[in-house]
Design a protein around this motif. Structure first.
Motif, PDB file in Angstrom:
ATOM      1  N   ALA A   1       0.984  -1.316   0.004  1.00  0.00           N
ATOM      2  CA  ALA A   1      -0.032  -0.035  -0.234  1.00  0.00           C
ATOM      3  C   ALA A   1       0.745   1.253  -0.214  1.00  0.00           C
ATOM      4  CB  ALA A   1      -0.851   0.036   1.165  1.00  0.00           C
ATOM      5  N   LYS A   2       1.914   1.191   0.787  1.00  0.00           N
ATOM      6  CA  LYS A   2       2.863   2.300   0.974  1.00  0.00           C
ATOM      7  C   LYS A   2       3.380   2.776  -0.711  1.00  0.00           C
ATOM      8  CE  LYS A   2       5.244   3.498   4.831  1.00  0.00           C
ATOM      9  NZ  LYS A   2       6.005   2.989   5.869  1.00  0.00           N
ATOM     10  N   VAL A   3       3.919   1.577  -1.207  1.00  0.00           N
ATOM     11  CA  VAL A   3       4.710   1.553  -2.398  1.00  0.00           C
ATOM     12  C   VAL A   3       3.479   2.240  -3.667  1.00  0.00           C
ATOM     13  CG1 VAL A   3       5.933   0.582  -4.450  1.00  0.00           C
ATOM     14  CG2 VAL A   3       6.266   0.116  -1.951  1.00  0.00           C
ATOM     15  N   LEU A   4       2.403   1.742  -3.479  1.00  0.00           N
ATOM     16  CA  LEU A   4       1.194   1.928  -4.650  1.00  0.00           C
ATOM     17  C   LEU A   4       0.782   3.616  -4.462  1.00  0.00           C
ATOM     18  CD1 LEU A   4      -1.075  -1.322  -4.747  1.00  0.00           C
ATOM     19  CD2 LEU A   4       0.390  -0.293  -6.287  1.00  0.00           C
ATOM     20  N   SER A   5       0.886   3.861  -2.961  1.00  0.00           N
ATOM     21  CA  SER A   5       0.528   5.362  -2.618  1.00  0.00           C
ATOM     22  C   SER A   5       1.767   6.127  -3.485  1.00  0.00           C
ATOM     23  CB  SER A   5       0.597   5.684  -1.206  1.00  0.00           C
ATOM     24  OG  SER A   5      -0.279   4.643  -0.865  1.00  0.00           O
ATOM     25  N   ALA A   6       2.921   5.902  -3.236  1.00  0.00           N
ATOM     26  CA  ALA A   6       3.855   6.567  -3.818  1.00  0.00           C
ATOM     27  C   ALA A   6       3.745   6.778  -5.230  1.00  0.00           C
ATOM     28  CB  ALA A   6       5.508   6.178  -3.332  1.00  0.00           C
ATOM     29  N   ALA A   7       3.522   5.461  -5.944  1.00  0.00           N
ATOM     30  CA  ALA A   7       3.299   5.660  -7.282  1.00  0.00           C
ATOM     31  C   ALA A   7       2.380   6.485  -7.762  1.00  0.00           C
ATOM     32  CB  ALA A   7       3.185   4.206  -7.757  1.00  0.00           C
ATOM     33  N   ALA A   8       1.435   6.603  -6.858  1.00  0.00           N
ATOM     34  CA  ALA A   8      -0.148   7.364  -7.260  1.00  0.00           C
ATOM     35  C   ALA A   8       0.221   8.781  -7.214  1.00  0.00           C
ATOM     36  CB  ALA A   8      -1.297   7.144  -6.460  1.00  0.00           C
ATOM     37  N   ARG A   9       1.207   8.919  -6.266  1.00  0.00           N
ATOM     38  CA  ARG A   9       1.747  10.666  -6.447  1.00  0.00           C
ATOM     39  C   ARG A   9       2.404  10.978  -7.419  1.00  0.00           C
ATOM     40  NH1 ARG A   9       2.993   9.435  -0.493  1.00  0.00           N
ATOM     41  NH2 ARG A   9       1.041  10.256   0.717  1.00  0.00           N
ATOM     42  N   LYS A  10       2.906  10.135  -8.360  1.00  0.00           N
ATOM     43  CA  LYS A  10       3.641  10.518  -9.542  1.00  0.00           C
ATOM     44  C   LYS A  10       2.819  10.497 -10.429  1.00  0.00           C
ATOM     45  CE  LYS A  10       7.642  10.313  -7.904  1.00  0.00           C
ATOM     46  NZ  LYS A  10       8.630  11.543  -7.705  1.00  0.00           N
ATOM     47  N   MET A  11       1.525  10.184 -10.675  1.00  0.00           N
ATOM     48  CA  MET A  11       0.634  10.076 -11.756  1.00  0.00           C
ATOM     49  C   MET A  11      -0.792  10.930 -11.393  1.00  0.00           C
ATOM     50  SD  MET A  11       0.383   6.483 -12.377  1.00  0.00           S
ATOM     51  CE  MET A  11       1.473   5.371 -11.404  1.00  0.00           C
ATOM     52  N   PRO A  12      -1.144  11.722 -12.251  1.00  0.00           N
ATOM     53  CA  PRO A  12      -2.364  12.564 -11.940  1.00  0.00           C
ATOM     54  C   PRO A  12      -3.571  11.516 -11.960  1.00  0.00           C
ATOM     55  CG  PRO A  12      -1.973  13.006 -14.128  1.00  0.00           C
ATOM     56  CD  PRO A  12      -0.788  12.139 -13.538  1.00  0.00           C
ATOM     57  N   PHE A  13      -4.539  11.564 -10.885  1.00  0.00           N
ATOM     58  CA  PHE A  13      -5.907  10.689 -11.051  1.00  0.00           C
ATOM     59  C   PHE A  13      -6.763  11.295 -10.304  1.00  0.00           C
ATOM     60  CE2 PHE A  13      -3.775   9.954  -6.936  1.00  0.00           C
ATOM     61  CZ  PHE A  13      -4.598   9.688  -6.114  1.00  0.00           C
ATOM     62  N   ASP A  14      -8.201  10.861 -10.700  1.00  0.00           N
ATOM     63  CA  ASP A  14      -9.338  11.110  -9.904  1.00  0.00           C
ATOM     64  C   ASP A  14      -9.720   9.865  -9.004  1.00  0.00           C
ATOM     65  OD1 ASP A  14      -9.728  13.692 -11.601  1.00  0.00           O
ATOM     66  OD2 ASP A  14      -9.774  12.313 -13.018  1.00  0.00           O
ATOM     67  N   LEU A  15      -9.286   8.732  -9.553  1.00  0.00           N
ATOM     68  CA  LEU A  15      -9.997   7.470  -8.798  1.00  0.00           C
ATOM     69  C   LEU A  15      -8.666   6.627  -8.752  1.00  0.00           C
ATOM     70  CD1 LEU A  15     -12.967   7.121  -7.882  1.00  0.00           C
ATOM     71  CD2 LEU A  15     -13.371   5.876 -10.033  1.00  0.00           C
ATOM     72  N   ILE A  16      -8.790   5.883  -7.758  1.00  0.00           N
ATOM     73  CA  ILE A  16      -7.979   4.658  -7.799  1.00  0.00           C
ATOM     74  C   ILE A  16      -8.872   3.549  -7.327  1.00  0.00           C
ATOM     75  CG2 ILE A  16      -6.169   3.463  -6.489  1.00  0.00           C
ATOM     76  CD1 ILE A  16      -5.072   6.171  -5.645  1.00  0.00           C
ATOM     77  N   LEU A  17      -8.694   2.461  -8.141  1.00  0.00           N
ATOM     78  CA  LEU A  17      -9.512   1.325  -7.996  1.00  0.00           C
ATOM     79  C   LEU A  17      -8.549   0.115  -7.785  1.00  0.00           C
ATOM     80  CD1 LEU A  17     -12.029   1.188 -10.925  1.00  0.00           C
ATOM     81  CD2 LEU A  17     -12.053   2.161  -8.650  1.00  0.00           C
ATOM     82  N   THR A  18      -8.989  -0.855  -6.561  1.00  0.00           N
ATOM     83  CA  THR A  18      -8.283  -1.709  -6.380  1.00  0.00           C
ATOM     84  C   THR A  18      -9.342  -3.024  -6.197  1.00  0.00           C
ATOM     85  OG1 THR A  18      -8.382  -1.825  -3.902  1.00  0.00           O
ATOM     86  CG2 THR A  18      -6.789  -0.724  -4.826  1.00  0.00           C
ATOM     87  N   GLY A  19      -8.775  -4.244  -6.129  1.00  0.00           N
ATOM     88  CA  GLY A  19      -9.724  -5.099  -5.681  1.00  0.00           C
ATOM     89  C   GLY A  19     -10.176  -5.426  -4.335  1.00  0.00           C
ATOM     90  N   VAL A  20     -11.233  -5.964  -3.832  1.00  0.00           N
ATOM     91  CA  VAL A  20     -11.414  -6.022  -2.537  1.00  0.00           C
ATOM     92  C   VAL A  20     -10.364  -6.799  -1.957  1.00  0.00           C
ATOM     93  CG1 VAL A  20     -12.969  -7.210  -0.881  1.00  0.00           C
ATOM     94  CG2 VAL A  20     -14.094  -5.776  -2.609  1.00  0.00           C
ATOM     95  N   GLN A  21     -10.048  -7.811  -2.495  1.00  0.00           N
ATOM     96  CA  GLN A  21      -8.949  -8.640  -1.991  1.00  0.00           C
ATOM     97  C   GLN A  21      -8.269  -9.482  -2.939  1.00  0.00           C
ATOM     98  OE1 GLN A  21     -11.442 -11.304   0.906  1.00  0.00           O
ATOM     99  NE2 GLN A  21     -11.225 -13.090  -0.707  1.00  0.00           N
ATOM    100  N   ALA A  22      -6.965  -9.911  -2.518  1.00  0.00           N
ATOM    101  CA  ALA A  22      -6.309 -10.809  -3.355  1.00  0.00           C
ATOM    102  C   ALA A  22      -6.542 -12.222  -3.061  1.00  0.00           C
ATOM    103  CB  ALA A  22      -4.540 -10.722  -3.202  1.00  0.00           C
ATOM    104  N   ASN A  23      -6.658 -12.938  -4.185  1.00  0.00           N
ATOM    105  CA  ASN A  23      -7.275 -14.403  -3.994  1.00  0.00           C
ATOM    106  C   ASN A  23      -6.205 -15.325  -3.322  1.00  0.00           C
ATOM    107  OD1 ASN A  23      -5.332 -15.073  -5.910  1.00  0.00           O
ATOM    108  ND2 ASN A  23      -6.988 -16.447  -7.053  1.00  0.00           N
ATOM    109  N   ASP A  24      -4.906 -14.742  -3.295  1.00  0.00           N
ATOM    110  CA  ASP A  24      -3.918 -15.660  -2.740  1.00  0.00           C
ATOM    111  C   ASP A  24      -3.833 -15.642  -0.978  1.00  0.00           C
ATOM    112  OD1 ASP A  24      -2.817 -13.186  -3.134  1.00  0.00           O
ATOM    113  OD2 ASP A  24      -0.971 -13.948  -4.017  1.00  0.00           O
ATOM    114  N   ASP A  25      -3.437 -14.115  -0.805  1.00  0.00           N
ATOM    115  CA  ASP A  25      -3.467 -14.033   0.666  1.00  0.00           C
ATOM    116  C   ASP A  25      -4.643 -13.642   1.536  1.00  0.00           C
ATOM    117  OD1 ASP A  25      -3.816 -11.181   0.299  1.00  0.00           O
ATOM    118  OD2 ASP A  25      -1.749 -10.600  -0.150  1.00  0.00           O
ATOM    119  N   GLY A  26      -5.563 -12.914   0.636  1.00  0.00           N
ATOM    120  CA  GLY A  26      -6.968 -12.620   1.054  1.00  0.00           C
ATOM    121  C   GLY A  26      -6.948 -11.513   2.205  1.00  0.00           C
TER     122      GLY A  26
END
Ligand code: FAD
Ligand code: AMP
Lengths: 273, 326
Positions: free
Chosen positions: A113-138
């Protein structure tokens, strides 16, 4: 980052980031624990995009079709993850970014989450979508954790997303299929539940065309994130093992005809036939 | 000394079962550590819930405010993080529910408390939290540890802990909410009930349920024929509804229906926990799955490790014979 001005009635192009994870298919595979005792033996497993992320991508593409804007698929992972990013491109994503840095602990959702947040700060966006959960770690942690890092409103378990006057109207799935409707100011983070829209198929030709498209690869340095800032993982798997459950199951064996006869005996014994 | 705080979920003036279970998890930690267990009740008029919960813990923290009448992620987060900063609990426990999934990760990042979700067991040892949870579609269990921190959060899976009353009665303490001013960036608009298409799987005596193993929509009539011969109806796991092959009111599980038929036949269903929750109390469960390690066999009474496309037609044929049909 915050680019949306909510002017009622104003047409709004949406820039959407979709986070996608490259995951092993676990549902029909025989899983074994590897020699470390902390991870699965990954040899021979087939991999794909996380099912929830596939729906998140599809929802993003439909929003873009309606409102204009762009869809960027982002994944943290090794080179193998390029395959699912190319599939996202083949489905219609405008850009694909892979954060490939062996120093990132992919097993800790707080690091991710920390790394994805840093990545998002590098690009303009209005919406970030993720999955509810990952099927491996859940874990179901990454999406709302990103929202907290970026100090944005969020909604989880989305079964419907609409953009109206610079706001997102989201149907959240509660227990028993009841849905709660919430409205979020943009920019926002939304975690997507399966079934939100129908998935479209990608043609072989589409995938072949996407092979030539660029997947932009970034490292922690490119994100301006030091190892110190990434920090230690917050949670760690210490041991992985086959569940020690007492199965009450009685296996019915034999040819299909024999199995059918035995089941019919059971059903008759219970007055079900 | 310190505390374990359990966030209560309630509906219609009554605590939900998951909260009693979360309190049991809290008490399990308390027994070994001497920590006290507190329930945190947020709402508008919720004294009744506080009274009820006082039988399950040492303290009930009661915070009433009109703006807490329904779950609102921003307001709940503000109130809880305020109370956590004041009382400094070692562990905060919630249910792994739509509320817990929404709230816990943000609180974790805000407070710097590592979070372990969907736990089936918890343990507090040498000042750290260890939890047991399922991974990889329920096929493996993991023992997960949290990095050393001032506090920890865990969310617990429904049905994993057995509720039980405490020895004494806890005291109810009112806690004033912090300022909830500041502009809300999210607003709750209302609730929509699920659509019903007519067939009630909840009242059926016999259910033939199909999962992703059914492969294609055109194969569903195979299950329908079996269901008809047994006087039952067809239900399904979530992916079948997601694909639009059957309507939402045929879905069994935590986000669908809970069923208790006399007979539940599961065809090509892996047995994810969210599915199991909706059917585990069926009187007789027969599972057909080609994967011998599918978790569905953990709850089935009879198991067939084989291809459903071999077993189902054979079963249909035999039933017709028995019934004297051709
Ligand atoms: C918040 C939330 C709520 C959810 N709510 C629900 C819910 O209410 N209900 C629900 O069901 N799920 C729910 N899920 C989804 C759940 O986690 C699983 O993803 C889902 O139950 C898997 O469905 P499945 O078993 O049909 O598919 P899979 O897990 O893909 O399993 C398919 C199975 O079919 C077997 N198979 C394949 N081919 C054959 C064959 N020819 N013969 C025999 N066997 C075969 C495979 O071995 C495998 O075990 C929810 C998830 C979340 C996050
Ligand atoms: N390595 C990753 N790369 C990109 N997105 C990820 C990654 N891991 C998790 N996510 C996102 O976070 C969601 C929830 O994952 P989790 O918190 O691990 O259950 C996934 O559905 C993805 O959208």
């Amino acid at each position: 980052m915050a680019r949306v001005v909510a002017v009622p009635g104003l047409w709004l192009a949406l820039d959407i980031i979709v986070c996608v994870k490259y995951v092993p298919d676990v549902s029909s595979a025989e899983l074994k624990v590897d020699s470390s005792g902390r991870d699965i033996d990954r040899r021979g497993l087939s991999y794909d995009i996380n099912e929830w992320d596939d729906y998140a991508l599809e929802a993003a593409l439909m929003l873009r079709e309606k409102h204009g804007g762009s869809v960027t698929a982002v994944s943290i992972g090794g080179e193998e993850a390029d395959r699912i990013l190319r599939r996202c491109l083949a489905k219609g994503a405008d850009k694909a970014v892979r954060i490939g840095d062996p120093r990132i602990n992919l097993y800790d959702p707080f690091t991710v989450a920390k790394v994805l947040s840093a990545a998002a700060r590098k690009m303009p966006f209005d919406l970030i979508l993720t999955g509810v959960q990952a099927n491996d770690d859940g874990y179901a942690i990454t999406g709302p954790a990103i929202a907290q890092h970026l100090n944005l409103p969020h909604a989880t378990l989305a079964k419907k997303i609409e953009i109206l006057d610079g706001r997102a109207v989201v149907n959240r799935e509660l227990e028993g299929g009841v849905e709660e409707v919430v409205e979020l100011d943009l920019p926002a983070v939304i975690t997507v539940q399966t079934g939100i829209v129908e998935l479209r198929y990608v043609s072989v030709l589409g995938i072949r065309m996407a092979m030539r498209r660029e997947v932009r690869v970034m490292s922690l340095d490119d994100l301006g994130l030091s190892l110190e800032e990434v920090g230690e993982p917050w949670i760690l798997v210490e041991e992985l093992y086959a569940p020690r459950v007492e199965r009450r199951v009685e296996y019915v064996r034999g040819s299909p005809e024999e199995v059918a006869s035995k089941i019919i005996e059971v059903l008759r014994g219970r007055g079900l036939l | 000394m310190g505390e374990v705080i359990v966030l209560a979920e309630h509906r219609g003036g009554e605590a939900r079962e998951i909260t009693l279970e979360a309190l049991a998890a809290g008490r399990k930690i308390a027994e070994r550590t001497g920590l006290k267990v507190a329930a945190l009740v947020l709402g508008s008029v919720v004294e009744r819930v506080a009274e009820q919960l006082s039988e399950y813990c040492d303290t009930v923290l009661l915070t009433e405010d009109e703006r807490l009448a329904q779950y609102h992620s921003e307001n709940y987060q503000r109130v809880i993080s305020h109370i956590v900063r004041e009382r400094r609990p070692r562990v905060l426990i919630m249910g792994h529910t739509s509320l817990g999934m929404d709230l816990a990760p943000r609180l974790a990042v805000e407070l710097g408390f590592p979070l372990i979700t969907d736990c089936i067991d918890v343990e507090f040892a040498d000042g750290r939290i260890y939890a047991t949870r399922q991974m990889y579609g329920g096929k493996l269990n993991a023992r997960v540890s949290a990095r050393r921190a001032e506090g920890y959060i865990v969310t617990v899976r429904a049905g994993a802990f057995r509720p039980g009353k405490a020895a004494g009665r806890g005291v109810v303490a009112r806690v004033a909410p912090p300022d909830l001013v500041g502009e809300a960036r999210m607003r709750v608009k209302g609730v929509v009930a699920p659509a019903e298409s007519g067939v009630s799987i909840e009242s059926a005596d016999v259910i033939v349920a199909v999962g992703r193993g059914i492969g294609e929509k055109i194969n569903i009539p195979l299950a329908e024929e079996l269901a008809r011969l047994l006087g039952g109806v067809v239900a399904c796991s979530r992916p079948i509804v997601d694909k639009g092959w059957l309507p939402p009111d045929r879905q069994v599980g935590s986000s669908g229906k809970t069923v208790k038929p006399k007979l539940y036949i599961a065809l090509g269903i892996s047995g994810a926990f969210q599915h199991i929750m909706g059917m585990m109390n069926s009187q007789l469960i027969i599972a057909v799955n080609k994967d011998p390690n599918a978790p569905i066999f953990n709850v089935a009474h009879y198991g067939v490790v084989d291809d459903l496309f071999k077993i189902t037609p054979a079963l249909i044929k035999k039933i017709k014979e028995v019934k004297g049909m051709k």
